[in-house]
Design a protein around this motif. Structure first.
Motif, PDB file in Angstrom:
ATOM      1  N   HIS A  33     -30.065 -40.670 -36.557  1.00 34.88           N
ATOM      2  CA  HIS A  33     -30.315 -39.931 -35.534  1.00 34.88           C
ATOM      3  C   HIS A  33     -30.435 -40.847 -34.170  1.00 34.88           C
ATOM      4  N   LYS A  37     -35.887 -37.815 -33.538  1.00 36.94           N
ATOM      5  CA  LYS A  37     -36.284 -36.762 -33.399  1.00 36.94           C
ATOM      6  C   LYS A  37     -37.693 -36.637 -32.589  1.00 36.94           C
ATOM      7  N   ASP A  42     -32.198 -33.818 -31.272  1.00 36.95           N
ATOM      8  CA  ASP A  42     -31.707 -32.721 -32.202  1.00 36.95           C
ATOM      9  C   ASP A  42     -30.634 -33.103 -33.561  1.00 36.95           C
ATOM     10  N   ASP A  43     -30.565 -32.250 -34.188  1.00 38.76           N
ATOM     11  CA  ASP A  43     -29.744 -32.298 -35.387  1.00 38.76           C
ATOM     12  C   ASP A  43     -28.473 -31.783 -34.858  1.00 38.76           C
TER      13      ASP A  43
END
Length: 97
Positions: A33, A37, A42-43
């Motif tokens: 990421h 997070k 966000d994913d």
């Protein structure tokens, strides 16, 4: 109690299956990421980058700024997906849509 991370497991698994490390091409990858997070990342595709374990570990030990300077392909990835260095010399996502 620590809150459970909500992940788009389908997207992460798809990236792991279909992509290789953007630095060396290794097919066994972790998904990193860019904005963590913990920091509210966000994913979503622009926030996820496939890296082999060696390069993923290097990114964490070097930090994103130094890693991007060391590996031009990583910097190109960031720029392509809309990340830029702000006035404080921090990578930020600039959604230009």
């Amino acid at each position: 109690m620590k809150s459970k991370r909500i992940e788009n497991r389908v997207l992460i698994d798809e990236l792991k299956e279909k992509h290789s490390c953007i630095i060396c091409g290794n097919k066994e990858v972790d998904i990193h990421h860019i904005k963590t997070k913990k920091s509210g990342g966000d994913d979503v595709p622009y926030n996820l980058v496939p890296l082999c374990r060696v390069h993923h570990s290097s990114l964490h030990s070097m930090g994103i700024k130094k890693f991007a300077k060391e590996y031009i392909l990583f910097e190109a990835f960031l720029l392509y997906f809309g990340w830029e260095l702000n006035a404080l010399n921090k990578w930020v996502y600039n959604n230009k849509e």
